[in-house]
Design a protein around this motif. Structure first.
Motif, PDB file in Angstrom:
ATOM      1  N   LYS A  23      97.148 -35.415  42.714  1.00 47.86           N
ATOM      2  CA  LYS A  23      96.206 -36.528  42.542  1.00 47.86           C
ATOM      3  C   LYS A  23      96.932 -37.841  42.760  1.00 47.86           C
ATOM      4  O   LYS A  23      98.117 -37.963  42.459  1.00 47.86           O
ATOM      5  CB  LYS A  23      95.639 -36.542  41.124  1.00 47.86           C
ATOM      6  N   VAL A  25      96.008 -41.634  41.469  1.00 49.84           N
ATOM      7  CA  VAL A  25      95.108 -42.467  40.679  1.00 49.84           C
ATOM      8  C   VAL A  25      95.717 -43.857  40.587  1.00 49.84           C
ATOM      9  O   VAL A  25      96.938 -44.012  40.616  1.00 49.84           O
ATOM     10  CB  VAL A  25      94.872 -41.890  39.260  1.00 49.84           C
ATOM     11  N   LYS A  65      90.619 -42.853  42.632  1.00 43.50           N
ATOM     12  CA  LYS A  65      91.239 -41.549  42.378  1.00 43.50           C
ATOM     13  C   LYS A  65      91.005 -40.641  43.574  1.00 43.50           C
ATOM     14  O   LYS A  65      89.876 -40.462  44.011  1.00 43.50           O
ATOM     15  CB  LYS A  65      90.633 -40.904  41.138  1.00 43.50           C
ATOM     16  N   GLU A  67      91.733 -36.719  44.617  1.00 43.73           N
ATOM     17  CA  GLU A  67      92.074 -35.455  43.966  1.00 43.73           C
ATOM     18  C   GLU A  67      92.222 -34.340  44.994  1.00 43.73           C
ATOM     19  O   GLU A  67      91.864 -34.493  46.154  1.00 43.73           O
ATOM     20  CB  GLU A  67      90.989 -35.073  42.961  1.00 43.73           C
ATOM     21  N   THR A 100     100.625 -42.323  40.066  1.00 39.51           N
ATOM     22  CA  THR A 100      99.908 -43.524  39.634  1.00 39.51           C
ATOM     23  C   THR A 100     100.316 -44.685  40.525  1.00 39.51           C
ATOM     24  O   THR A 100     101.502 -44.972  40.677  1.00 39.51           O
ATOM     25  CB  THR A 100     100.229 -43.857  38.167  1.00 39.51           C
TER      26      THR A 100
END
Length: 187
Positions: A23, A25, A65, A67, A100
């Motif tokens: 992911k 984000v 985000k 995914e 992140t």
């Protein structure tokens, strides 16, 4: 029966091994909160690699985000006009990693164009501040027999040359205008 179990085991193993659980984000952080009004309503995040070309609309909190990503080297960019321009971020995503990415942007050009020489943003002095010149810079001089600089008509050039810092050949709408020789800083 044994063959069916082997096939089921093989399929489950293949699905598990090829799972894409990575992911990315993050959110956009506006460094200059008074200029947040200059951001467009719809901002998109773009994610690209050799195998991915995806985009997503940021929510009202400027968050995004992505995914179900596999390990890859990815390029992240945004639709908002920000400064510095044409920025993209290279992300090396590992298997099952949650990366992140909090990205700081400035929605308006941070450089002020003033004719009057400003103070350096680091040392606060004006004595070593010179203008930045962009584009292809060419100085053509003629030299007479005495080694003096002359114009194309043979007249001696006696004026002192203006000092400047070469900013490069690429010219954009938002770029620094001044350079401090003492601090090696463009502003």
């Amino acid at each position: 029966m044994k063959n069916i179990l082997k096939i089921i085991f093989f399929l489950m193993f293949s699905i598990f091994c090829n799972a894409q659980n990575g992911k990315i984000v993050g959110k956009i952080i506006v460094n200059d909160s008074e200029n947040i009004k200059h951001l467009p309503k719809n901002i998109y995040a773009f994610l690209k690699s050799k195998t991915i070309n995806d985009s997503i609309l940021l929510n009202e909190n400027l968050e995004f985000k992505f995914e179900n990503l596999k390990a890859d080297t990815l390029k992240l960019s945004f639709s908002v006009r920000n400064y510095p321009t044409n920025m993209y971020y290279i992300i090396q995503l590992n298997e099952n990693e949650i990366y992140t990415a909090d990205i700081s942007i400035c929605p308006v050009c941070p450089y002020k164009n003033s004719e009057e020489k400003p103070k350096c943003i680091k040392c606060g002095k004006k004595d070593k501040v010179i203008p930045i010149v962009y584009g292809f810079i060419s100085k053509v001089y003629f030299v007479n027999k005495k080694g003096k600089k002359v114009d194309k008509n043979g007249n001696e050039i006696t004026t002192k040359e203006k000092k400047y810092h070469a900013g490069g050949c690429l010219v954009s709408e938002c770029q620094p205008n001044w350079y401090c020789e003492r601090d090696d800083t463009e502003f």
